[in-house]
Design an enzyme around this catalytic site. Structure first.
Site, PDB file in Angstrom:
ATOM      1  N   ASN A  13     -14.945  18.577  32.651  1.00  0.00           N
ATOM      2  CA  ASN A  13     -15.977  17.422  33.334  1.00  0.00           C
ATOM      3  C   ASN A  13     -14.895  16.250  33.349  1.00  0.00           C
ATOM      4  OD1 ASN A  13     -17.760  15.659  34.206  1.00  0.00           O
ATOM      5  ND2 ASN A  13     -19.235  15.915  32.591  1.00  0.00           N
ATOM      6  N   LYS A  15     -15.486  13.532  34.580  1.00  0.00           N
ATOM      7  CA  LYS A  15     -16.532  12.417  34.698  1.00  0.00           C
ATOM      8  C   LYS A  15     -15.852  11.325  35.843  1.00  0.00           C
ATOM      9  CE  LYS A  15     -17.840  13.385  30.212  1.00  0.00           C
ATOM     10  NZ  LYS A  15     -18.460  12.970  28.847  1.00  0.00           N
ATOM     11  N   HIS A  98     -26.212  16.431  33.394  1.00  0.00           N
ATOM     12  CA  HIS A  98     -25.568  15.959  32.395  1.00  0.00           C
ATOM     13  C   HIS A  98     -26.194  14.737  31.634  1.00  0.00           C
ATOM     14  CE1 HIS A  98     -22.022  14.141  30.156  1.00  0.00           C
ATOM     15  NE2 HIS A  98     -21.807  15.150  30.333  1.00  0.00           N
ATOM     16  N   GLU A 100     -25.118  11.996  30.661  1.00  0.00           N
ATOM     17  CA  GLU A 100     -24.903  10.567  31.146  1.00  0.00           C
ATOM     18  C   GLU A 100     -25.689  10.353  32.431  1.00  0.00           C
ATOM     19  OE1 GLU A 100     -20.648  11.189  31.293  1.00  0.00           O
ATOM     20  OE2 GLU A 100     -20.725  11.203  29.054  1.00  0.00           O
ATOM     21  N   GLU A 170     -24.923  20.592  25.185  1.00  0.00           N
ATOM     22  CA  GLU A 170     -24.303  19.296  24.824  1.00  0.00           C
ATOM     23  C   GLU A 170     -25.071  18.306  23.827  1.00  0.00           C
ATOM     24  OE1 GLU A 170     -20.563  19.042  27.763  1.00  0.00           O
ATOM     25  OE2 GLU A 170     -22.382  17.651  28.494  1.00  0.00           O
ATOM     26  N   GLY A 176     -18.252  12.468  23.457  1.00  0.00           N
ATOM     27  CA  GLY A 176     -17.091  11.293  23.653  1.00  0.00           C
ATOM     28  C   GLY A 176     -17.090  10.469  22.368  1.00  0.00           C
ATOM     29  N   SER A 216     -17.070  16.814  22.378  1.00  0.00           N
ATOM     30  CA  SER A 216     -16.079  16.620  21.594  1.00  0.00           C
ATOM     31  C   SER A 216     -15.165  17.842  21.188  1.00  0.00           C
ATOM     32  CB  SER A 216     -16.152  15.749  20.231  1.00  0.00           C
ATOM     33  OG  SER A 216     -16.861  14.646  20.725  1.00  0.00           O
TER      34      SER A 216
HETATM   35  P1  13P Z   1     -16.439  14.872  25.653  1.00  0.00           P
HETATM   36  O1  13P Z   1     -15.675  16.166  25.452  1.00  0.00           O
HETATM   37  O2  13P Z   1     -15.316  13.681  26.001  1.00  0.00           O
HETATM   38  O3  13P Z   1     -17.031  14.668  24.230  1.00  0.00           O
HETATM   39  O4  13P Z   1     -17.338  15.316  26.559  1.00  0.00           O
HETATM   40  C1  13P Z   1     -18.182  16.237  26.759  1.00  0.00           C
HETATM   41  C2  13P Z   1     -19.119  16.155  28.040  1.00  0.00           C
HETATM   42  O5  13P Z   1     -19.792  15.315  28.248  1.00  0.00           O
HETATM   43  C3  13P Z   1     -18.588  17.352  29.017  1.00  0.00           C
HETATM   44  O6  13P Z   1     -19.802  17.403  29.862  1.00  0.00           O
END
Ligand code: 13P
Length: 255
Positions: A13, A15, A98, A100, A170, A176, A216
């Site tokens: 992803n 982002k 997601h 976010e 997740e 992150g 992560s």
């Molecule tokens: P990270 O791997 O940067 O923690 O992000 C995970 C994520 O949100 C994947 O959709």
């Protein structure tokens, strides 16, 4: 243990990262590194990189996805992109729900369900994200939260359509932050999700469902996480932006 019944999928992803030139370079670097993957490799990229990604991955084993879609097929929704628009381009996957989107853009379980419907109607494969906040984990309600998110998102989805759905667990506190769930925590929640799906659709459907872990995940921890009986690959943020790291995760999940 029914791991053999389902495919492991490693999805990046990206982002809101990478301009067109950077996307082209990253895919070119990644392609030879993942060409012998023993799992499915997917990259979910910003809308502005979809055309580039589709072009750059043609003839390779890398699949392309978007990071969201709207629930309407078309209409007065300034700034939005519909599922049929993605499908028409040749996009195969879309991430829905997601954290976010939930945290910063007002996404709710109800709108996640509407987007799920639209994506499935357009013929797309969906990566549905669920996961608890830190205070929810600390309150001991992780499984309840994740079960509710899963049930609402899957409302109206048939058993046949479920074959085009992947669920990504997740935990929001792990995204992150460099703070990964332990392999046991990831497996426990993934197992809980599979149990919910079994209640809704039966054992065969639940056994066949790919359930990823995300948060992560990196080259160092991917092997342990993806070796868990209920963890079928991962949804990768930061580490998917570096070709060698993404390729190492793909290798770790290959079986
Ligand atoms: P990270 O791997 O940067 O923690 O992000 C995970 C994520 O949100 C994947 O959709």
């Amino acid at each position: 243990m029914n791991k053999a019944l389902r495919k492991a999928v490693i999805a990046g992803n990206w982002k809101m990262n990478k301009n067109r030139a950077e996307a082209k370079a990253l895919i070119a670097e990644m392609t030879p590194l993942v060409k012998d993957a023993g799992c499915e490799a997917v990259i979910c990229v910003p809308y502005t990189n979809l055309e580039t990604a589709l072009e750059a991955t043609r003839g390779t084993n890398i699949h392309v996805g978007a990071e969201n879609c709207h629930w309407a097929a078309s209409g007065a929704f300034t700034g939005e992109i519909s599922a049929p628009m993605l499908a028409e381009m040749g996009v195969e996957y879309v991430i829905i729900g997601h954290s976010e989107r939930r945290q910063y853009f007002g996404e709710t379980d109800a709108t996640v369900n509407k987007r799920m419907r639209a994506a499935l109607d357009a013929g797309l494969r969906v990566i549905l994200c669920v996961g608890e906040l830190l205070d929810q984990r600390e309150s001991g309600i992780t499984q309840e939260i994740v079960s509710m998110q899963t049930k609402v998102a899957l409302g109206g989805v048939t058993e046949e359509e479920l074959k085009r759905v992947i669920i990504a667990y997740e935990p929001v506190w792990a995204i992150g932050t460099g703070k990964t769930a332990t392999a046991e925590q990831a497996n426990e929640v993934n197992h809980g999700i599979r149990t919910v799906v079994e209640e809704l659709y039966g054992k065969k459907a639940a056994d066949g469902l790919t359930i990823q872990y995300g948060g992560s995940m990196n080259a160092a921890n991917a092997e342990e996480l993806t070796a868990q009986p209920d963890v079928d690959g991962g949804l990768i943020g930061g580490a998917s932006l570096k070709a060698p790291d993404f390729a190492a995760i793909v290798r770790a999940a290959s079986r």
